[in-house]
Design a protein around this motif. Structure first.
Motif, short mmCIF file in Angstrom:
data_model
loop_
_atom_site.label_atom_id
_atom_site.label_comp_id
_atom_site.label_asym_id
_atom_site.label_seq_id
_atom_site.Cartn_x
_atom_site.Cartn_y
_atom_site.Cartn_z
N ALA A 140 0.87 -0.89 0.02
CA ALA A 140 -0.16 -0.32 -0.08
C ALA A 140 0.99 0.86 0.17
O ALA A 140 1.69 1.13 0.68
N ALA A 141 0.39 1.74 -0.73
CA ALA A 141 1.40 3.46 -0.88
C ALA A 141 1.49 4.07 0.26
O ALA A 141 2.90 4.77 0.34
N ASP A 142 0.84 4.54 0.97
CA ASP A 142 0.65 5.59 2.19
C ASP A 142 0.90 4.90 3.55
O ASP A 142 0.50 5.99 4.54
N SER A 143 1.05 3.74 3.50
CA SER A 143 1.33 2.72 4.82
C SER A 143 2.34 1.63 5.00
O SER A 143 2.61 1.25 3.62
N ASN A 185 -13.97 8.29 4.47
CA ASN A 185 -12.92 8.92 5.97
C ASN A 185 -13.91 9.77 6.72
O ASN A 185 -14.65 10.10 5.80
N ASP A 186 -13.39 10.74 7.47
CA ASP A 186 -14.62 11.37 8.06
C ASP A 186 -14.70 13.25 7.09
O ASP A 186 -16.18 13.45 6.87
N ALA A 187 -13.66 13.18 6.10
CA ALA A 187 -13.47 14.21 5.50
C ALA A 187 -14.81 13.63 3.77
O ALA A 187 -14.75 14.38 2.66
N GLY A 188 -14.88 12.61 3.84
CA GLY A 188 -16.02 11.93 2.89
C GLY A 188 -15.26 11.54 1.34
O GLY A 188 -15.71 11.09 0.74
N GLU A 189 -13.77 11.16 1.43
CA GLU A 189 -12.85 10.88 0.78
C GLU A 189 -12.78 9.38 0.67
O GLU A 189 -12.50 9.09 2.28
N LEU A 190 -12.89 8.60 -0.45
CA LEU A 190 -12.14 7.58 -0.76
C LEU A 190 -10.69 6.66 0.33
O LEU A 190 -10.08 7.49 -0.20
N ILE A 191 -11.36 5.77 0.62
CA ILE A 191 -9.63 4.93 1.52
C ILE A 191 -10.29 3.66 1.44
O ILE A 191 -11.11 3.00 1.13
N TYR A 249 -2.48 -6.93 -5.12
CA TYR A 249 -3.45 -6.10 -4.83
C TYR A 249 -3.12 -4.44 -4.83
O TYR A 249 -2.71 -4.49 -3.18
N GLN A 250 -2.75 -3.59 -5.95
CA GLN A 250 -3.29 -2.40 -5.58
C GLN A 250 -4.31 -2.12 -5.06
O GLN A 250 -5.38 -1.96 -6.73
N ALA A 251 -4.39 -0.72 -4.11
CA ALA A 251 -5.73 -0.79 -4.18
C ALA A 251 -5.42 1.06 -4.80
O ALA A 251 -4.18 1.44 -5.23
N GLU A 252 -7.07 1.57 -5.55
CA GLU A 252 -6.65 2.84 -5.98
C GLU A 252 -6.72 3.89 -5.09
O GLU A 252 -7.02 4.87 -5.39
N TRP A 253 -7.03 3.50 -3.62
CA TRP A 253 -7.59 4.00 -2.93
C TRP A 253 -6.39 4.47 -1.39
O TRP A 253 -5.69 3.56 -1.02
N PRO A 254 -6.04 6.06 -0.91
CA PRO A 254 -5.56 5.45 0.96
C PRO A 254 -5.38 4.40 1.02
O PRO A 254 -6.90 3.94 1.55
#
Length: 122
Positions: free
Chosen positions: A26-29, A84-90, A110-115
């Motif tokens: 996962a790119a950001d974690s 998330n709380d801001a309404g963004e897909l994760i 599996y390559q996630a499209e979202w954070p």
């Protein structure tokens, strides 16, 4: 997938995580996600930490498959697309699940499209 099968999958993945299993990058974690496909053509996205995978021998689907075969079951976090709380897909962890070795036919990166978010406490 039947509810009882999902419960069994959840319990098995939980056991694997306790023993140090993980999933694809996962790119950001530091979570690595994998898609597990069953004989019934059902699939589930699971997440394991890089440290768990490294301890098992590597950061790839082959290592996850070896872990599953060696113990007969694998426990991991189930991931789904959420907001998330801001309404963004994760990509978010929803359940601690278990996979039985005889139910899994294929494990693939599996390559996630979202954070990707980490489970609470990770």
């Amino acid at each position: 997938m039947k509810l009882s099968r999902r419960v069994v999958l959840g319990a098995t993945l939980a056991a694997m995580l306790l023993t140090g299993a993980s999933s694809a990058f996962a790119a950001d974690s530091d979570m690595v996600l994998f898609k597990v496909v069953t004989a019934d053509k059902d699939d589930v996205i699971i997440g394991l930490t890089e440290s768990q995978l490294t301890a098992a021998g590597g950061l790839n689907a082959g290592i996850v498959g070896k872990m599953l075969v060696a113990s007969g079951e694998l426990a991991a976090w189930q991931y789904v697309v959420s907001r998330n709380d801001a309404g963004e897909l994760i990509e978010a962890p929803t359940n601690w699940i278990s996979i039985m070795a005889n139910d899994a036919v294929r494990i693939e990166p599996y390559q996630a499209e979202w954070p990707v978010t980490l489970p609470a406490g990770e």
